[in-house]
Design an enzyme around this catalytic site. Structure first.
Site, short mmCIF file in Angstrom:
data_model
loop_
_atom_site.label_atom_id
_atom_site.label_comp_id
_atom_site.label_asym_id
_atom_site.label_seq_id
_atom_site.Cartn_x
_atom_site.Cartn_y
_atom_site.Cartn_z
N GLY A 84 27.66 7.60 -18.72
CA GLY A 84 27.81 6.38 -19.49
C GLY A 84 26.52 5.62 -19.56
O GLY A 84 25.50 5.98 -18.94
N GLY A 86 25.05 1.36 -20.03
CA GLY A 86 25.36 -0.05 -20.09
C GLY A 86 24.14 -0.86 -20.44
O GLY A 86 23.08 -0.33 -20.81
N GLY A 87 24.29 -2.18 -20.32
CA GLY A 87 23.19 -3.05 -20.67
C GLY A 87 22.03 -2.96 -19.69
O GLY A 87 20.88 -3.25 -20.06
N VAL A 91 24.02 5.97 -16.47
CA VAL A 91 24.66 6.61 -15.33
C VAL A 91 24.79 8.10 -15.65
O VAL A 91 25.33 8.46 -16.71
CB VAL A 91 26.03 5.99 -15.02
CG1 VAL A 91 26.65 6.67 -13.79
CG2 VAL A 91 25.93 4.49 -14.79
N ASP A 201 34.34 -9.30 -10.67
CA ASP A 201 34.56 -8.54 -11.91
C ASP A 201 35.63 -7.47 -11.69
O ASP A 201 35.43 -6.29 -12.04
CB ASP A 201 33.26 -7.91 -12.39
CG ASP A 201 33.34 -7.46 -13.84
OD1 ASP A 201 34.20 -7.99 -14.57
OD2 ASP A 201 32.56 -6.56 -14.23
#
Length: 557
Positions: A84, A86-87, A91, A201
């Protein structure tokens, strides 16, 4: 939290999405909230410019950036596939190339252009937090360091599984099984709180479940170290960044308003997660709402109980309710009944807007859930006697059922015994006046005038009844005049017999009076005889005394 703070929150969420999903989310945001879209679009352009500038600064002439490809080696790790992006980074699934261990790892890499920003501090802090946590339901940190090109990395335990909500729906777990799995998440969060770490979170995408049913808590990227940040009154840049990076649908009211963050903030997020797992719905409506709508509901709106959601319309079950109940191995009405009571109370306490009214810790929330599974009174409910009795009955169903059966049998036997005794006493009382009457009639064998008169009255009463039966049904009831007392048939018959006896006595008396005045051998006309018969029954003080001669009214000429 409004204005640019809301824009930063939306910006962080967009950076965590894939490129295709990011474009769709941007277009949706543009249609729902144009003002917020302008601010988010400005942040996205600034991010692209910063990334381009960092790329040019760090890669002039001969680029030092390593092109990551499947099968390539980054330091001591061989890349297998991408997991994946992300910002903050990417990963990848990797394994140790030097053979120190064969366990697959999730290699988390920080973007090079963020190496001098607050994101670097946040990345390093996540590594420190994971290094302190060692729990079976928390993804472990295996390694950390810097690659030859200056890129930071974290080697985290790779969890092969699915997010917790999808895992439960795919296996159609019922409510007790979902609560049991949720307790594993509570244990992981409680372990983090014991090390003064607030996750901030907690959401389904950060909790993966293995095929064996083991839940793993991930992504401590915006976690807060209570020990280091509680003492300082000022809010650091990293704390502000973590607050903006929250997920609004699972955020607590204090996260929205910028108030102090404590362990009960995670209690609220766990309450939202439990609400979603059990009911299949979010506390504040469906997804797709704007940030301002979500913020307004979290800060002001009351959370509806899980059992209050509508499941039917015009006596027809809604398809959505049927689908939710099917994934929980139940029916819509049975699911709603199961959510009533303890589960509504527990989730409602965890979702209180005031932090002081929630559970004081995650352990208190977990204890109440275990009490519910064991059919014991929960602490979130007023401890009434009827509530304790109901819970005791659910814990000991067979014992209570057997005791109730024996009690009902004994009460039924006692009631039957008393009824038979009462019936026997009533029969003896009814037979006793007959025996007394028979003995009295035996004692007075000669008879008397009273018994004869009673027999006469009875005969008259029977004859009157026969005549009434021969005449057919009686006319409708006529209301009697006020002040007039109603008399029975027997009384009227007795009254008629008394009047007849008095008339006979007057007739005999008048006849004897008339004979004495006209001689014993005189002729008595019939009219005079009748007059004497009627006059004989008159008493002194009546209208005309018996000794006075009868006065005849003169006949008009």
């Amino acid at each position: 939290m409004t204005g640019w703070r809301a824009a930063f929150a939306a910006f962080e969420r967009l950076l965590g999405l894939e490129s295709t999903e990011r474009e769709q989310a941007i277009e949706k945001l543009r249609a729902q909230d144009p003002g917020l879209w302008v601010q988010v679009h400005t942040l996205l352009r600034a991010d692209e410019q910063a990334e381009r500038a960092a790329f040019l600064d760090q890669h002039q002439g001969n680029s030092e950036r390593q092109q990551i490809q499947i099968g390539s080696t980054l330091g001591a790790y061989r890349i297998e596939r991408r997991l994946g992006e992300g910002g903050m980074g990417e990963v990848w699934l990797a394994r140790r190339a030097d053979g120190l261990f064969e366990t697959p790892v999730a290699l988390k890499l920080l973007h090079l252009h963020l190496g001098q920003s607050s994101a670097r501090e946040r990345f390093l802090r996540e590594g420190r937090i994971l290094g302190e946590l060692a729990h079976r339901h928390v993804a472990r940190l295996l390694d950390a360091g810097i690659l030859p090109g200056g890129q930071l990395y974290l080697a985290i335990e790779y969890v092969e599984g699915d997010r917790i909500d999808r895992w439960c729906d795919a296996r159609q777990l019922d409510l007790p099984a979902r609560i049991t799995l949720f307790l594993q998440v509570c244990a992981a969060v409680s372990h983090a709180h014991a090390h003064l770490v607030v996750h901030r979170d907690i959401k389904p995408s950060n909790i993966l479940v293995t095929p064996d049913g083991e839940a793993k808590l991930l992504d401590f990227g915006i976690a807060k170290l209570v020990e280091h940040e509680t003492g300082s009154g000022a809010e650091t840049e990293l704390t502000r960044l973590g607050g903006r990076a929250m997920t609004p649908e699972y955020a607590a009211p204090e996260q929205m308003s910028g108030a102090a963050i404590t362990v009960v903030t995670d209690v609220y997020s766990l309450g939202v997660l439990l609400y979603w797992l059990l009911s299949g719905r979010r506390p504040y409506g469906d997804a797709g709402q704007t940030y301002s709508q979500i913020e307004r509901q979290i800060l002001d709106a009351e959370v509806p109980p899980m059992s209050h959601w509508r499941i039917s319309e015009r006596s027809r079950i809604l398809p959505e309710a049927s689908a939710i109940a099917r994934t929980r191995g139940s029916l819509p009405r049975k699911l709603r009944e199961a959510l009533k009571g303890d589960l509504d109370t527990i989730v409602g306490k965890a979702l209180q807007k005031a932090p002081g009214r929630r559970y004081a810790s995650v352990d208190a929330l977990a204890d109440d859930l275990r009490r519910h599974l064991d059919n014991q009174p929960v602490l979130a409910r007023p401890d009434t006697f009827s509530y304790r009795v109901r819970k005791f009955g659910r814990r000991h169903r067979l014992t209570v059922a057997a005791t109730a059966l024996v009690t009902i049998t004994l009460l039924g036997g006692l009631a039957g015994t008393f009824w038979q005794a009462h019936r026997a006493r009533g029969g003896g009382a009814r037979r006793r006046p007959g025996r007394v009457g028979a003995s009295a009639s035996g004692r007075s064998s000669g008879g008397n005038a009273k018994s004869t008169q009673d027999e006469t009255v009875l005969r008259l009463d029977l004859s009157e009844r026969r005549s009434d039966a021969a005449q057919g049904p009686r006319p409708p009831y006529r209301r009697r005049r006020p002040g007039r007392r109603r008399q029975s048939r027997r009384h009227r018959a007795r009254r008629r017999s008394e009047i007849a006896g008095r008339s006979a006595q007057r007739s005999r008396r008048d006849q004897g009076q008339f004979r004495s005045s006209h001689g014993s051998t005189g002729h008595v006309p019939p009219r005079a005889a009748a007059a004497g018969k009627n006059a004989g029954s008159r008493r002194p003080g009546s209208r005309q005394h018996a000794c006075q001669p009868r006065r005849h009214r003169p006949v008009p000429e």
